[in-house]
Design a protein around this motif. Structure first.
Motif, short mmCIF file in Angstrom:
data_model
loop_
_atom_site.label_atom_id
_atom_site.label_comp_id
_atom_site.label_asym_id
_atom_site.label_seq_id
_atom_site.Cartn_x
_atom_site.Cartn_y
_atom_site.Cartn_z
N VAL A 172 0.84 -1.20 0.00
CA VAL A 172 0.00 0.00 0.00
C VAL A 172 0.87 1.25 0.00
O VAL A 172 0.61 2.22 -0.74
CB VAL A 172 -0.95 -0.01 1.22
N TRP A 173 1.91 1.24 0.82
CA TRP A 173 2.83 2.38 0.88
C TRP A 173 3.49 2.60 -0.48
O TRP A 173 3.59 3.73 -0.97
CB TRP A 173 3.87 2.11 1.96
N ALA A 174 3.93 1.52 -1.11
CA ALA A 174 4.56 1.63 -2.43
C ALA A 174 3.57 2.08 -3.49
O ALA A 174 3.92 2.82 -4.42
CB ALA A 174 5.19 0.30 -2.83
N SER A 192 3.23 5.88 -2.99
CA SER A 192 4.45 6.69 -3.11
C SER A 192 5.35 6.12 -4.21
O SER A 192 5.85 5.00 -4.08
CB SER A 192 5.20 6.72 -1.77
N GLY A 193 5.57 6.89 -5.25
CA GLY A 193 6.47 6.46 -6.31
C GLY A 193 7.90 6.32 -5.82
O GLY A 193 8.64 5.46 -6.29
N ARG A 194 8.31 7.18 -4.86
CA ARG A 194 9.67 7.11 -4.35
C ARG A 194 9.90 5.79 -3.61
O ARG A 194 10.93 5.13 -3.80
CB ARG A 194 9.92 8.28 -3.40
N VAL A 195 8.93 5.38 -2.80
CA VAL A 195 9.05 4.10 -2.09
C VAL A 195 9.10 2.95 -3.08
O VAL A 195 9.88 2.00 -2.93
CB VAL A 195 7.88 3.93 -1.11
N LEU A 226 0.42 -2.48 -7.17
CA LEU A 226 -0.24 -2.29 -8.46
C LEU A 226 -1.72 -1.98 -8.27
O LEU A 226 -2.27 -1.09 -8.93
CB LEU A 226 -0.08 -3.55 -9.32
N ALA A 227 -2.37 -2.71 -7.37
CA ALA A 227 -3.80 -2.50 -7.13
C ALA A 227 -4.08 -1.08 -6.62
O ALA A 227 -5.01 -0.41 -7.08
CB ALA A 227 -4.32 -3.53 -6.13
N VAL A 228 -3.26 -0.61 -5.69
CA VAL A 228 -3.48 0.72 -5.11
C VAL A 228 -3.15 1.81 -6.14
O VAL A 228 -3.87 2.81 -6.25
CB VAL A 228 -2.62 0.88 -3.84
N SER A 229 -2.08 1.62 -6.91
CA SER A 229 -1.69 2.65 -7.87
C SER A 229 -2.69 2.79 -9.01
O SER A 229 -2.75 3.85 -9.66
CB SER A 229 -0.30 2.34 -8.43
#
Length: 637
Positions: A158-160, A163-166, A218-221
């Motif tokens: 979820v964090w990734a 956040s693109g940086r993560v 992928l799901a969150v993004s």
């Protein structure tokens, strides 16, 4: 410049193949001149191997007085061991009636009566095969590993995803975790967490966490930005947006993450038996050590049944509508099934009755011996032909060439195929392998991988093209691929061992079976993804079926085919190392010997690192090829 000069320059322009052919000729000349020089033969007593073995001895001697172990690693091992003991105790307390009733009820609620009855039959099959206790231990180990993997993987995913940086930071880590063959990290885990269920669960987590993180991210993004903006405009906080928008909309894809985590965990718990993890893996390892398929087959069947059962249950949950309510038609029989199973716990014995088991070890071994004698000519011909025509010449070439010439050749190929950065990465991996002292065995493993990938791509292309061009054939092939992809890797050693005994060709055959399904799927999807308008235009221009395939569909499906090659390499490398148990030799054998013989621990540990480096090298080359634009696009731009 005049038109005459331009036309003269165009006539003098060399064909595109001249430069690569010239470079190849230079490499051939260099090989013939320097053959047999600057080779790096294998030395079991290399200083770096002995240093790692001494480090293990030091760690074993200071395990109970070193602060790292006393205040950190030992607590992790104790916690994981306690959690495994809890799950194991609950499952044994339920007994076979309770487990059958509860799992049947859960599967019924998830996917209807068909999946529910299949779950009852599948759980009962563990007992009929005489593997009830081993199956329960495997379920407990999978449950612990999946629970911990999801507890870490979903929040990080979820964090990734947010956040693109993560995502950029953790992607290389996940790449290494997925490229790394499962054997490679058993040695360090045994070093730091000893052996047993805790080390097996942690090893399984390393293997199963990456898909949980990747798919969740992928799901969150991919959640609609419009929905997120609408939530923010209504005054929702970041926490409310996460729990009210992101997670509900990503639910179905996140269910797929849970499914893939379970499949990966179930595949790994077998290999974890090499560090004394309990479960069905013990029966398979014992059968491999004795070269008896009859011992391996029941355990392999039980693992396949467990994998298919859990896969179908989770996929049914993933395909349910988010707000769909359970029907009374499903609630009542599922409840009756669960209550009946729990009510029978004090009445029936908790362990499966011995009188209700079947034993077909002798029959299977007899069938294998019959197959070996009946098909001896065919299997021996295939094995000897592949060995003499492909394996031996390629191995001789790689092991007799100077190490620097092999490194330059890899650099040139990687630069040509994927670009500067992947080429430098590949070169760095090869230099590290040379420094580790396992160059010769790495070249032998590379030989096996190259041959296995070549066969895999040929078979995968043929089956993928056939499926893409024939919907009827695709419908027949799809369930076979589904079943093949749910099977743990060790199961593929069964037919290979039965047909070819313990040779390195056995590992190649098993790796081809293991790696072909994803290659077929990717090739089929790539060809089907070619725009219909392009196909129709080519057909209307008078292209034949063969011209349409070679001139239109395959070139336009280039990225999918390169991705298929990448996946084929990664999966083949993992399986070839596992093939060290069935005579593959080289790095796989070094790793296995490092587990079984304490003085060779350093060699096995270093061989695992070399396997990772080899996988990174091959993966980066093919990933770079997949990401580069096609020649036509570069020319147009």
């Amino acid at each position: 410049m005049s038109s005459t000069a331009v036309s003269t320059a165009s006539r003098l322009r060399l064909p595109k193949w001249v430069a690569p052919a010239g470079v190849a000729a230079l490499f051939v000349v260099a090989y013939l001149v320097f053959r047999g020089t600057a080779t790096l033969p294998h030395d079991k007593e290399a200083p770096q191997f002995l240093a790692v073995t001494d480090l293990r001895e030091w760690i074993d001697d200071h395990r109970n007085d070193n602060p790292l172990f006393l205040y950190f690693l030992n607590y992790i091992r104790l916690f994981v061991g306690w959690l495994f003991g809890l799950f194991q105790s609950v499952l044994y307390a339920l007994g076979w009636p309770g487990i059958t009733g509860v799992m049947g009820a859960l599967a019924w609620l998830a996917g209807g009566w068909r999946i529910g009855l299949a779950a009852v039959a599948g759980v009962s099959a563990f007992g009929f095969l005489g593997l009830w206790e081993s199956s329960v231990d495997t379920l407990a180990l999978v449950a612990v590993s999946v629970l911990l993997s999801l507890a870490i993987g979903i929040p990080v995913g979820v964090w990734a995803g947010l956040s693109g940086r993560v995502r950029r930071v953790i992607t290389p880590v996940l790449d290494v975790m997925q490229i790394m063959p499962t054997f490679a990290y058993l040695a360090p885990l045994a070093l730091f967490f000893h052996i047993g269920a805790p080390a097996g669960a942690i090893a399984t987590m390393i293997y199963s966490i990456p898909p949980a993180i990747r798919i969740t991210a992928l799901a969150v993004s991919e959640v609609s930005p419009t929905a997120v903006e609408a939530s923010s405009s209504l005054g929702a906080t970041g926490r409310q947006t996460l729990f009210k928008v992101y997670l509900p909309l990503a639910r179905s894809t996140m269910a797929l993450a849970v499914n893939q985590t379970i499949m990966m965990a179930l595949s790994m718990v077998v290999i974890a038996n090499l560090i004394s993890a309990p479960g069905l893996g013990g029966d398979i390892i014992r059968g491999l050590s004795r070269a008896q398929v009859g011992i391996m087959l029941p355990a392999g069947v039980a693992i396949v049944i467990m994998a298919v059962l859990l896969d179908r249950t989770m996929m049914a949950i993933a395909h349910r509508e988010p707000h769909a309510r359970l029907r009374m038609l499903d609630l009542v029989p599922a409840g009756v099934l669960a209550v009946a199973g729990l009510a029978l716990i004090p009445v029936l014995p908790k362990t499966w009755p011995d009188g209700l088991t079947v034993n077909f070890v002798a029959e299977v071994n007899d069938a294998v011996r019959w197959a070996e004698t009946s098909w001896y000519g065919v299997t021996t011909l295939i094995k000897d032909l592949t060995t003499s025509a492909l394996l031996n010449p390629l191995e001789t070439l790689l092991t007799s060439a100077p190490w620097w010439l092999v490194a330059l050749a890899v650099l040139a190929v990687a630069w040509r195929v994927s670009g500067v950065r992947p080429a430098l990465t590949a070169l760095g991996c090869l230099l590290a392998i040379a420094l580790l002292g396992v160059w010769e065995h790495t070249m032998q493993t590379l030989t096996t991988v190259v041959v296995a990938v070549f066969v895999t791509l040929v078979v995968g292309l043929l089956l993928g093209v056939a499926a893409a061009r024939s919907p009827r054939y695709s419908a027949v092939q799809r369930p076979i691929l589904d079943a093949a992809q749910t099977m743990p890797a060790f199961v593929y050693l069964l037919p290979a061992l039965a047909l070819f005994e313990t040779t390195r060709f056995t590992a190649i055959f098993a790796s081809v079976i293991y790696a072909v399904p994803p290659v077929v799927r990717l090739v089929e999807d790539g060809i089907k993804g070619v725009p219909p308008t392009v196909v129709e235009a080519a057909a209307s221009a008078g292209s034949t079926s063969g011209q349409l395939l070679w001139k239109v569909q395959l070139p336009m499906a280039r990225q999918a085919i390169l991705l298929a090659a990448n996946q084929g390499i990664v999966m083949t490398l993992a399986m070839v190392v596992v093939g060290g148990l069935v005579g593959a030799g080289a790095l796989g054998y070094d790793v296995v010997v490092g587990f079984s013989q304490r003085p060779d621990f350093g060699m096995g540990f270093v061989a695992g690192i070399a396997t990772v480096l080899l996988g990174v090298m091959l993966d980066r080359i093919t990933q770079g090829a997949d990401r580069r634009p096609s020649p036509r696009k570069r020319k147009s731009t």
